[in-house]
Motif scaffolding. Structure first.
Motif, short mmCIF file in Angstrom:
data_model
loop_
_atom_site.label_atom_id
_atom_site.label_comp_id
_atom_site.label_asym_id
_atom_site.label_seq_id
_atom_site.Cartn_x
_atom_site.Cartn_y
_atom_site.Cartn_z
N HIS A 203 28.75 45.57 49.97
CA HIS A 203 28.98 44.85 48.61
C HIS A 203 29.83 45.72 47.89
O HIS A 203 30.83 45.00 47.13
N THR A 204 29.69 47.02 47.78
CA THR A 204 30.68 47.81 47.19
C THR A 204 32.25 47.41 47.54
O THR A 204 33.14 47.30 46.96
N LEU A 205 32.29 47.66 48.79
CA LEU A 205 33.81 47.33 49.32
C LEU A 205 34.23 45.99 49.04
O LEU A 205 35.12 45.81 48.77
N LYS A 206 33.26 44.79 49.10
CA LYS A 206 33.91 43.81 48.76
C LYS A 206 34.24 43.62 47.11
O LYS A 206 35.18 43.01 46.86
N THR A 207 33.35 44.21 46.63
CA THR A 207 33.74 44.11 45.24
C THR A 207 35.05 44.75 44.68
O THR A 207 35.64 44.22 43.77
N GLN A 208 35.20 45.91 45.32
CA GLN A 208 36.58 46.78 45.11
C GLN A 208 37.67 46.00 45.59
O GLN A 208 38.65 45.95 44.89
N PHE A 209 37.69 45.39 46.71
CA PHE A 209 38.46 44.78 47.26
C PHE A 209 38.85 43.59 46.56
O PHE A 209 40.22 43.30 46.04
N TYR A 210 38.23 42.70 46.13
CA TYR A 210 38.26 41.35 45.36
C TYR A 210 38.88 41.65 44.07
O TYR A 210 39.49 41.08 43.29
N ARG A 211 38.40 42.79 43.42
CA ARG A 211 38.88 43.19 42.01
C ARG A 211 40.27 43.64 42.04
O ARG A 211 41.10 43.32 41.12
N GLU A 212 40.72 44.28 43.22
CA GLU A 212 42.34 44.37 43.31
C GLU A 212 42.81 43.21 43.66
O GLU A 212 43.97 43.12 42.99
N MET A 213 42.61 42.22 44.50
CA MET A 213 43.06 41.01 44.71
C MET A 213 43.23 40.21 43.30
O MET A 213 44.30 39.52 43.11
N ASP B 150 44.44 48.23 52.23
CA ASP B 150 45.02 47.47 53.67
C ASP B 150 43.90 47.30 54.51
O ASP B 150 44.07 46.15 55.31
N GLU B 151 43.10 48.36 54.83
CA GLU B 151 41.76 48.28 55.74
C GLU B 151 40.88 47.14 55.48
O GLU B 151 40.31 46.81 56.58
N LEU B 152 40.92 46.76 54.42
CA LEU B 152 39.85 45.86 54.23
C LEU B 152 40.40 43.98 54.13
O LEU B 152 39.62 43.37 53.50
N ARG B 153 41.65 44.13 54.34
CA ARG B 153 42.27 42.75 54.21
C ARG B 153 41.48 41.60 55.06
O ARG B 153 41.69 40.55 54.86
N PHE B 154 40.88 42.46 56.08
CA PHE B 154 40.19 41.45 56.99
C PHE B 154 38.97 40.58 56.20
O PHE B 154 38.75 39.46 56.77
N LEU B 155 38.65 40.81 55.22
CA LEU B 155 37.58 40.34 54.43
C LEU B 155 38.29 38.95 53.97
O LEU B 155 37.48 37.99 53.76
N LEU B 156 39.41 38.62 54.07
CA LEU B 156 39.97 37.35 53.48
C LEU B 156 39.88 36.51 54.53
O LEU B 156 39.85 35.25 54.32
N ASP B 157 39.66 36.77 55.82
CA ASP B 157 39.19 35.77 57.04
C ASP B 157 37.94 35.05 56.66
O ASP B 157 37.61 34.16 56.98
N GLY B 158 37.00 35.79 55.90
CA GLY B 158 35.62 35.09 55.57
C GLY B 158 35.49 34.63 54.39
O GLY B 158 34.38 34.01 54.14
N GLU B 159 36.57 34.24 53.51
CA GLU B 159 36.59 33.49 52.44
C GLU B 159 37.73 32.68 52.10
O GLU B 159 38.68 32.71 52.81
N ALA B 160 37.29 31.53 51.44
CA ALA B 160 38.53 30.38 51.43
C ALA B 160 39.33 30.87 50.03
O ALA B 160 39.28 30.45 49.13
N LEU C 12 43.87 29.33 44.32
CA LEU C 12 43.55 30.83 43.25
C LEU C 12 42.22 30.43 42.45
O LEU C 12 41.47 31.32 42.36
N GLN C 13 42.23 29.17 41.93
CA GLN C 13 41.04 29.07 40.89
C GLN C 13 39.59 29.19 41.79
O GLN C 13 38.90 29.69 41.29
N HIS C 14 39.85 28.63 43.05
CA HIS C 14 38.63 28.75 43.81
C HIS C 14 38.21 30.34 44.07
O HIS C 14 37.27 30.73 44.03
N SER C 15 39.21 31.09 44.40
CA SER C 15 39.18 32.31 44.91
C SER C 15 38.68 33.14 43.73
O SER C 15 37.74 33.96 43.95
N GLU C 16 39.21 32.90 42.47
CA GLU C 16 38.58 33.53 41.45
C GLU C 16 37.28 33.29 41.12
O GLU C 16 36.48 34.25 40.55
N GLU C 17 36.67 32.06 41.41
CA GLU C 17 35.20 31.77 41.29
C GLU C 17 34.45 32.68 41.93
O GLU C 17 33.51 33.07 41.80
N ASN C 18 34.93 32.56 43.45
CA ASN C 18 34.32 33.41 44.28
C ASN C 18 34.18 34.76 43.95
O ASN C 18 33.20 35.73 44.00
N PHE C 19 35.32 35.09 43.58
CA PHE C 19 35.30 36.70 43.02
C PHE C 19 34.46 37.02 41.95
O PHE C 19 33.79 38.13 42.01
#
Length: 316
Positions: A74-84, A109-119, A136-143
């Motif tokens: 959860h921490t890694l996903k949160t940090q990654f999507y905050r940067e996104m 860069d090592e966490l870019r693979f997380l994008l494969d699991g999200e729309a 973009l709107q959908h990804s922001e809602e997911n983020f």
């Protein structure tokens, strides 16, 4: 012989430990990738989680719980999507390519693979500065949902996936029940080994790497010993080559040092000879000047007229 339990000590998420955990996540997409078929299969997800926990526990040399895995994920996903999100905001602001936001997360860069699991918007669009408004709107809602709501526990995820069992095919359910039944008939150690091999096969199948000639082969003790001996022999040869190269390098250095000393001695001898020649030349010049001065004085004395008082006047 029973294995002694790992020492109970707090886990330190160093960069090395985190990178190892990220690699394990890549190997087991069923834990995080909602697009993965195995994500909805309770048994497979449970096996993948146990495999990650077992591998990471051995790697960091401490006992981990499921909550340690889910919390770090959860921490890694949160940090990654905050940067996104920061990248997208920078792009939407109309900033030039050189002024775009640069991620500060060291493992971004090592966490870019997380994008494969999200729309979410594709990485190529992010690199080119082109984004699709709807994506973009959908990804922001997911983020937002990722950062606000905590990551559900594995038990909750398994219960949710179990409720969706009616949406799974009969073949998937049959396989799941079959695997579950077979695992229950095994010892604890055999279960761990079977789970590890199962996850490996599923991962290879998901990557499209399985072939008809793939099979499980047991490596006996004799073959292990042969491999070990071959490795030791290769290491010995490598060490011998290194030692020989080091010896040759030393001889080359000594030879070069000898040449340098000879050159330096020759230079000093040449300078000493030049200095001695200079002194000899100065001494000769001084002697020559003294001789010439003496000769000049002698010549002056011989050519001077008689003294006037020495002359006598004879009367006429």
């Amino acid at each position: 012989m029973a294995h002694s339990p790992l020492p109970a000590k707090p886990l330190e998420w160093t960069r090395t430990n985190t990178l190892h955990f990220i690699e394990l996540l890549k190997e087991h997409p069923s834990v995080w990738n909602i697009k993965c078929k195995q994500y909805k299969m309770r048994n497979i997800r449970s096996v993948s989680l146990e495999t990650i926990k077992s591998d990471l526990s051995s790697f960091v040399n401490c006992t981990l719980q499921n909550k340690d895995i889910t919390k770090k994920l959860h921490t890694l996903k949160t940090q990654f999507y905050r940067e996104m999100s920061a990248i997208k905001e920078s792009q939407n602001s109309g900033a030039g390519k050189g002024d775009l936001y640069t991620p500060k997360l060291w493992c971004f860069d090592e966490l870019r693979f997380l994008l494969d699991g999200e729309a979410r918007a594709s990485t190529s669009n992010l690199d080119e500065g082109e984004t699709n408004t709807a994506q973009l709107q959908h990804s922001e809602e997911n983020f937002t949902s990722q950062t606000v709501s905590p990551l559900p526990s594995i038990h909750q995820e398994l219960m949710a996936s179990e409720k969706k069992g009616s949406q799974q095919s009969e073949s998937s359910l049959d396989i799941s029940k079959f695997v579950d039944t077979e695992l229950k008939n095994m010892s604890e150690m055999q279960q761990k080994l079977a789970k590890k091999l199962t996850c490996l096969v599923l991962h290879m199948g998901g990557m499209g790497d399985l072939a008809r000639d793939h099979k499980v082969v047991r490596v006996d003790a004799a073959e292990k010993e042969r491999d070990q001996l071959a490795k030791e022999e290769q290491d010995r040869k490598d060490n011998e080559r290194k030692e020989e190269q080091a010896r040759l390098d030393k001889l080359a250095r000594e030879e070069q040092e000898g040449k340098d000393k000879k050159k330096e001695q020759a230079r000093l001898d040449r300078l000493a000879k030049e200095e001695q020649d200079r002194k000899d030349r100065i001494e000769r010049e001084e002697k020559q000047q003294a001789h010439e001065l003496l000769m000049a004085q002698t010549s002056t004395t011989n050519s001077s007229p008689a003294h006037p008082h020495s002359l006598r006047v004879i009367p006429l």
